[in-house]
Design a protein around this motif. Structure first.
Motif, PDB file in Angstrom:
ATOM      1  N   ARG A 113       0.841  -1.205   0.000  1.00 59.98           N
ATOM      2  CA  ARG A 113       0.000   0.000   0.000  1.00 59.98           C
ATOM      3  C   ARG A 113       0.875   1.254   0.000  1.00 59.98           C
ATOM      4  O   ARG A 113       0.589   2.221  -0.706  1.00 59.98           O
ATOM      5  N   THR A 114       1.946   1.242   0.772  1.00 63.32           N
ATOM      6  CA  THR A 114       2.862   2.385   0.814  1.00 63.32           C
ATOM      7  C   THR A 114       3.485   2.616  -0.552  1.00 63.32           C
ATOM      8  O   THR A 114       3.556   3.758  -1.022  1.00 63.32           O
ATOM      9  N   ASP A 115       3.922   1.549  -1.205  1.00 66.82           N
ATOM     10  CA  ASP A 115       4.498   1.670  -2.552  1.00 66.82           C
ATOM     11  C   ASP A 115       3.477   2.249  -3.524  1.00 66.82           C
ATOM     12  O   ASP A 115       3.794   3.122  -4.337  1.00 66.82           O
ATOM     13  N   GLY A 116       2.243   1.764  -3.453  1.00 64.19           N
ATOM     14  CA  GLY A 116       1.184   2.262  -4.331  1.00 64.19           C
ATOM     15  C   GLY A 116       0.916   3.744  -4.111  1.00 64.19           C
ATOM     16  O   GLY A 116       0.759   4.508  -5.062  1.00 64.19           O
ATOM     17  N   LEU A 117       0.870   4.166  -2.855  1.00 67.82           N
ATOM     18  CA  LEU A 117       0.631   5.580  -2.557  1.00 67.82           C
ATOM     19  C   LEU A 117       1.803   6.445  -3.000  1.00 67.82           C
ATOM     20  O   LEU A 117       1.604   7.561  -3.512  1.00 67.82           O
ATOM     21  N   LYS A 169       1.538   6.865  -6.708  1.00 63.95           N
ATOM     22  CA  LYS A 169       0.470   7.819  -7.027  1.00 63.95           C
ATOM     23  C   LYS A 169       0.951   9.245  -6.777  1.00 63.95           C
ATOM     24  O   LYS A 169       0.691  10.144  -7.590  1.00 63.95           O
ATOM     25  N   ALA A 170       1.648   9.464  -5.688  1.00 66.37           N
ATOM     26  CA  ALA A 170       2.178  10.801  -5.393  1.00 66.37           C
ATOM     27  C   ALA A 170       3.166  11.238  -6.473  1.00 66.37           C
ATOM     28  O   ALA A 170       3.157  12.401  -6.895  1.00 66.37           O
ATOM     29  N   ASP A 171       4.010  10.319  -6.931  1.00 63.21           N
ATOM     30  CA  ASP A 171       4.964  10.640  -8.006  1.00 63.21           C
ATOM     31  C   ASP A 171       4.232  11.019  -9.294  1.00 63.21           C
ATOM     32  O   ASP A 171       4.612  11.972  -9.978  1.00 63.21           O
ATOM     33  N   ARG A 172       3.184  10.255  -9.628  1.00 63.48           N
ATOM     34  CA  ARG A 172       2.407  10.561 -10.842  1.00 63.48           C
ATOM     35  C   ARG A 172       1.745  11.933 -10.734  1.00 63.48           C
ATOM     36  O   ARG A 172       1.752  12.719 -11.684  1.00 63.48           O
ATOM     37  N   LEU A 173       1.201  12.238  -9.560  1.00 57.93           N
ATOM     38  CA  LEU A 173       0.569  13.544  -9.362  1.00 57.93           C
ATOM     39  C   LEU A 173       1.595  14.673  -9.450  1.00 57.93           C
ATOM     40  O   LEU A 173       1.319  15.720 -10.040  1.00 57.93           O
ATOM     41  N   GLU A 174       2.766  14.453  -8.900  1.00 65.19           N
ATOM     42  CA  GLU A 174       3.825  15.463  -8.975  1.00 65.19           C
ATOM     43  C   GLU A 174       4.236  15.697 -10.433  1.00 65.19           C
ATOM     44  O   GLU A 174       4.399  16.846 -10.856  1.00 65.19           O
TER      45      GLU A 174
END
Length: 132
Positions: free
Chosen positions: A68-72, A75-80
């Motif tokens: 879950r941490t890796d997935g989040l 997602k944060a990297d994609r949003l950035e």
């Protein structure tokens, strides 16, 4: 019995537990403490899988929390990256508008200068009305 899936809590009905212990203590011990299928062994296995992963059917797996941490983080990297792309597009759009505004300003100044030249050639400040 009881508890909550939302909060991850488990509630023990003490009177029910005591009644079961009075009926068949060996069965209660087996249900809770059996090394292979007892509640405690299953809870321990689940806790290991959630926190640190393990080997399931010969395959190494990450724990649920790590997954879950890796997935989040992904997602944060994609949003950035999306934010950076959007900022780049906005900067480009701003520069394009600035360039267009300067072109309009330059054209307006050029037209005003041409207008003044035409007025001067036609005899001063009167424009076409003075010719009539």
């Amino acid at each position: 019995s009881g508890g909550s899936l939302e909060t991850g809590t488990l509630k023990l009905d003490e009177s029910e537990f005591k009644a079961r212990m009075d009926e068949d203590m060996d069965q209660v011990i087996k249900v809770i403490g059996d090394e292979d299928n007892g509640f405690a062994a299953r809870m321990e296995e689940t806790a290991k899988l959630v926190t640190s992963g393990g080997i399931i059917d010969g395959e190494v797996v990450e724990g649920t929390i790590a997954t879950r941490t890796d997935g989040l983080n992904d997602k944060a990297d994609r949003l950035e990256n999306r934010m950076e792309d959007t900022l780049d597009r906005l900067d480009s759009y701003e520069q394009r508008l600035y360039d267009q505004f300067n072109a309009v300003e330059s054209t307006t100044a050029s037209l005003q200068a041409q207008g003044q030249q035409i007025q001067a050639q036609l005899g001063g400040g009167g424009g076409l009305a003075s010719l009539l």
